[in-house]
Motif scaffolding. Structure first.
Motif, PDB file in Angstrom:
ATOM      1  N   ASP A 334       0.794  -1.193  -0.185  1.00  0.00           N
ATOM      2  CA  ASP A 334       0.022  -0.175   0.049  1.00  0.00           C
ATOM      3  C   ASP A 334       0.949   1.247   0.047  1.00  0.00           C
ATOM      4  OD1 ASP A 334      -1.977  -1.890  -0.107  1.00  0.00           O
ATOM      5  OD2 ASP A 334      -2.912  -1.283   2.000  1.00  0.00           O
ATOM      6  N   LEU A 335       2.138   1.248  -0.058  1.00  0.00           N
ATOM      7  CA  LEU A 335       2.939   2.244   0.044  1.00  0.00           C
ATOM      8  C   LEU A 335       2.715   3.487  -1.156  1.00  0.00           C
ATOM      9  CD1 LEU A 335       6.712   1.055   1.290  1.00  0.00           C
ATOM     10  CD2 LEU A 335       5.211   2.896   2.169  1.00  0.00           C
ATOM     11  N   PRO A 336       2.515   2.640  -2.332  1.00  0.00           N
ATOM     12  CA  PRO A 336       2.248   3.833  -3.520  1.00  0.00           C
ATOM     13  C   PRO A 336       0.734   4.662  -3.138  1.00  0.00           C
ATOM     14  CG  PRO A 336       2.630   1.734  -4.361  1.00  0.00           C
ATOM     15  CD  PRO A 336       2.699   1.343  -2.706  1.00  0.00           C
ATOM     16  N   LEU A 337      -0.147   3.973  -2.582  1.00  0.00           N
ATOM     17  CA  LEU A 337      -1.239   4.824  -1.975  1.00  0.00           C
ATOM     18  C   LEU A 337      -1.089   5.997  -1.201  1.00  0.00           C
ATOM     19  CD1 LEU A 337      -3.560   1.655  -0.979  1.00  0.00           C
ATOM     20  CD2 LEU A 337      -4.059   3.252  -3.055  1.00  0.00           C
ATOM     21  N   LEU A 338       0.028   5.847  -0.573  1.00  0.00           N
ATOM     22  CA  LEU A 338       0.422   7.354   0.288  1.00  0.00           C
ATOM     23  C   LEU A 338       0.723   8.415  -0.702  1.00  0.00           C
ATOM     24  CD1 LEU A 338       3.110   6.246   2.834  1.00  0.00           C
ATOM     25  CD2 LEU A 338       0.716   6.304   3.008  1.00  0.00           C
ATOM     26  N   GLU A 339       0.760   8.119  -1.905  1.00  0.00           N
ATOM     27  CA  GLU A 339       0.993   9.210  -2.948  1.00  0.00           C
ATOM     28  C   GLU A 339      -0.540   9.610  -3.485  1.00  0.00           C
ATOM     29  OE1 GLU A 339       3.761  10.354  -3.017  1.00  0.00           O
ATOM     30  OE2 GLU A 339       5.085   8.733  -2.393  1.00  0.00           O
ATOM     31  N   ILE A 366       7.255   2.635  11.222  1.00  0.00           N
ATOM     32  CA  ILE A 366       7.794   2.960  10.449  1.00  0.00           C
ATOM     33  C   ILE A 366       9.437   3.095  10.617  1.00  0.00           C
ATOM     34  CG2 ILE A 366       8.199   5.008   8.618  1.00  0.00           C
ATOM     35  CD1 ILE A 366       5.033   5.407   9.113  1.00  0.00           C
ATOM     36  N   HIS A 367      10.125   2.640   9.932  1.00  0.00           N
ATOM     37  CA  HIS A 367      11.661   2.699  10.289  1.00  0.00           C
ATOM     38  C   HIS A 367      12.613   3.430   9.150  1.00  0.00           C
ATOM     39  CE1 HIS A 367      11.963  -0.662   7.621  1.00  0.00           C
ATOM     40  NE2 HIS A 367      13.353  -0.259   7.466  1.00  0.00           N
ATOM     41  N   ARG A 368      11.859   4.035   8.282  1.00  0.00           N
ATOM     42  CA  ARG A 368      12.487   4.881   7.079  1.00  0.00           C
ATOM     43  C   ARG A 368      11.946   6.296   7.528  1.00  0.00           C
ATOM     44  NH1 ARG A 368      11.867   2.214   1.594  1.00  0.00           N
ATOM     45  NH2 ARG A 368      11.464   4.265   1.103  1.00  0.00           N
ATOM     46  N   PRO A 369      13.035   7.483   7.457  1.00  0.00           N
ATOM     47  CA  PRO A 369      12.650   8.867   7.715  1.00  0.00           C
ATOM     48  C   PRO A 369      11.867   9.235   6.502  1.00  0.00           C
ATOM     49  CG  PRO A 369      15.112   8.379   7.594  1.00  0.00           C
ATOM     50  CD  PRO A 369      14.491   7.231   7.672  1.00  0.00           C
ATOM     51  N   ASP A 370      12.121   8.903   5.251  1.00  0.00           N
ATOM     52  CA  ASP A 370      11.567   9.447   4.146  1.00  0.00           C
ATOM     53  C   ASP A 370       9.691   8.967   4.243  1.00  0.00           C
ATOM     54  OD1 ASP A 370      12.329   6.897   3.732  1.00  0.00           O
ATOM     55  OD2 ASP A 370      11.827   6.842   1.670  1.00  0.00           O
ATOM     56  N   ILE A 371       9.521   7.707   4.753  1.00  0.00           N
ATOM     57  CA  ILE A 371       8.312   7.534   4.668  1.00  0.00           C
ATOM     58  C   ILE A 371       7.624   8.290   6.040  1.00  0.00           C
ATOM     59  CG2 ILE A 371       6.732   5.490   5.002  1.00  0.00           C
ATOM     60  CD1 ILE A 371       8.835   3.731   3.697  1.00  0.00           C
ATOM     61  N   GLN A 372       8.373   8.211   7.115  1.00  0.00           N
ATOM     62  CA  GLN A 372       7.824   8.913   8.220  1.00  0.00           C
ATOM     63  C   GLN A 372       7.324  10.287   7.781  1.00  0.00           C
ATOM     64  OE1 GLN A 372       7.157   7.276  11.802  1.00  0.00           O
ATOM     65  NE2 GLN A 372       5.760   9.020  11.266  1.00  0.00           N
ATOM     66  N   LYS A 373       8.199  11.101   6.928  1.00  0.00           N
ATOM     67  CA  LYS A 373       8.049  12.235   6.769  1.00  0.00           C
ATOM     68  C   LYS A 373       6.591  12.510   5.891  1.00  0.00           C
ATOM     69  CE  LYS A 373      12.558  14.267   6.694  1.00  0.00           C
ATOM     70  NZ  LYS A 373      13.743  14.179   5.759  1.00  0.00           N
ATOM     71  N   LYS A 374       6.605  11.582   4.949  1.00  0.00           N
ATOM     72  CA  LYS A 374       5.353  11.339   4.149  1.00  0.00           C
ATOM     73  C   LYS A 374       4.075  11.381   5.196  1.00  0.00           C
ATOM     74  CE  LYS A 374       6.962   9.383  -0.017  1.00  0.00           C
ATOM     75  NZ  LYS A 374       7.217   8.078  -0.666  1.00  0.00           N
TER      76      LYS A 374
END
Ligand code: ASP
Length: 462
Positions: A334-339, A366-374
């Motif tokens: 579902d990561l692409p759904l964030l966009e 969430i362990h990646r800062p870029d995803i956490q920022k999203k």
């Protein structure tokens, strides 16, 4: 200590013992007086008769809840009618009685269940209420549960780590208790709603397996089954996915129940895993009670609810809010759904329900800062707000945070269900009233002006 535990007297016929405890009841039969003597292990009948020399004069003074020490010989109890009492088969024929302390007449009878109705009084005199055997049993069960968990997790390499109570807010959807700072005028600590951020930071720290019997604080309007402070088994693991956390949780609780409460049985093993949407469709709730026989006090119906949506629409504002908390990871697919359509994304989130109660919640984080920022952007947090509230988390995630996740079972509800208690207050030593007061200590309370001055607090209206 010279004192023999009352429970041991059952196997000590013919022997001399010294017992100490509280007078539960006193029966005057003319020349002979019987008392039921209670200690933490049980109750035994003591005969204060002709054999009694030192202390004979004190017999008349004895009243319920007097504290006494008795020396005597254990004997078969003859003609004992089967009463609903442990240890009815023996009695102790006293040769010596000493009153260690007197007691005022208690505000309610300790031994009966009538005190149940008098909530406020029970809590005001909680130290008397806890003398009731049922309450002692509950304290012991709670101890056994916590002890089992500690040993079980320690054997798996988990480390128990304490995290601070004086800290900065962590969002779990409730209002926070705040603590003014004396040294830093105008600044405040908050009490943690859970150790969520600390346990994640412990994963960044390389601990890999953490747990804590953690006190959590939430300033919510207390409902029947909520307390402003409550206890969770907080745990977190690195290099895991949903399956690992669910398996550990199921194994832990299945073993715990077989050892600590073997009279209980599980409705289904393995525990059913029900997607959130299916639960809502089939049962109209995400906390279904799956017991086959709701009148069976020994049945435990555990289930996992999985695949929660990551976000829901805020009831008050035009925006999305996290269903669990904002550190929860979306499912990989579902990561692409964030966009494109974040409201459709599902989370790596799970709850445990037991007999219709939610007893645990957790997620892979969430362990990646870029995803956490999203996620912060989707939640419409401003850069400033993100920096102020979560700058340290983004910073930490950018120093090699491992994949991690965890869960936090609420111990109060779990123990209450195991004890067949309807209310979690019955399994908390010193709970608050339903409106959040401690009527024994008298909290909350006003403070002297000087004390408020010291912490730079002014009351605007009283
Ligand atoms: N911190 C969460 C809670 O208190 C539990 C978790 O995600 O582990 O509900």
């Amino acid at each position: 200590m010279r004192k023999t535990d009352i429970a041991l007297t059952a196997g000590m016929v013919g022997q001399q013992v010294t017992l100490a405890g509280w007078v539960q009841a006193r029966r005057n039969m003319g020349k002979i007086v019987f008392i039921d003597l209670r200690d933490r292990t049980g109750i035994v009948q003591v005969v204060l008769g002709q054999a009694l020399t030192p202390g004979a004069d004190d017999v008349k003074r004895l009243r319920p809840e007097f504290v006494v020490e008795v020396t005597g010989t254990v004997a078969e109890r003859r003609g004992a009618e089967a009463k609903d009492q442990p240890l009815t088969q023996v009695e102790v024929q006293a040769s010596r009685l000493e009153i260690l302390n007197e007691a005022k007449t208690p505000p309610f009878e300790i031994a009966t269940e009538e005190r149940q109705a008098r909530e406020e009084l029970r809590l005001q005199y909680r130290y008397l209420d806890l003398r009731h055997q049922r309450m002692q049993r509950n304290l012991k069960l709670r101890h056994d549960v916590i002890r089992f968990i500690r040993e079980y997790l320690s054997n798996l390499g988990f480390l128990e780590v304490e995290t601070p109570y004086l800290t900065k807010g962590t969002p779990e959807g409730a209002r926070e208790f705040i603590v003014p700072s004396r040294k830093f005028p105008g600044q405040f600590y908050t009490l943690p709603q859970s150790p969520q951020q600390f346990k994640q930071l412990l994963m960044v720290a390389g601990v890999e397996r953490y747990f804590q019997i953690a006190r959590c604080f939430r300033d919510e309007d207390t409902r029947g089954d909520r307390q402003p402070e409550f206890t969770q088994l907080d745990l977190e693991m690195s290099f895991v996915d949903v399956e690992d956390v669910l398996q550990l949780t199921e194994d832990l609780f299945t073993s715990l129940i077989s050892v600590v409460t073997p009279d209980k049985h599980l409705t289904a093993t393995p525990w059913p895993r029900i997607p959130y949407e299916q639960a809502m469709k089939e049962y109209g709730t995400d906390k279904p009670d799956l017991r086959k026989d709701k009148n069976d006090p020994h049945e435990l119906a555990f289930a996992f609810i999985v695949d929660f949506p990551l976000f829901e629409h805020s009831a008050t504002e035009q925006k999305l809010v996290p269903v669990h908390h904002l550190f929860t990871s979306p499912r990989d697919e579902d990561l692409p759904l964030l966009e494109t359509d974040p409201a459709k994304a599902k989370a790596k989130q799970y709850d445990v329900v037991l007999n219709g109660f939610e007893v645990a919640g957790g997620s892979i984080r969430i362990h990646r800062p870029d995803i956490q920022k999203k996620i912060f952007i989707i939640l419409k947090l401003t850069d400033q707000e993100v920096q102020r509230r979560f700058g340290h988390m983004l910073e930490a995630l950018s120093y090699g945070a491992p994949p991690h996740g965890g869960i936090a079972p609420g111990l109060d509800r779990l123990v209450a269900v195991l004890a067949n208690e309807p209310d979690i207050r019955e399994v908390i030593a010193f709970p608050k009233t339903s409106d959040g007061r401690d009527v024994m200590m008298g909290a909350p309370s006003r403070l002297p002006a000087a004390q408020l001055d010291e912490v730079h607090v002014r009351i605007t209206e009283a």
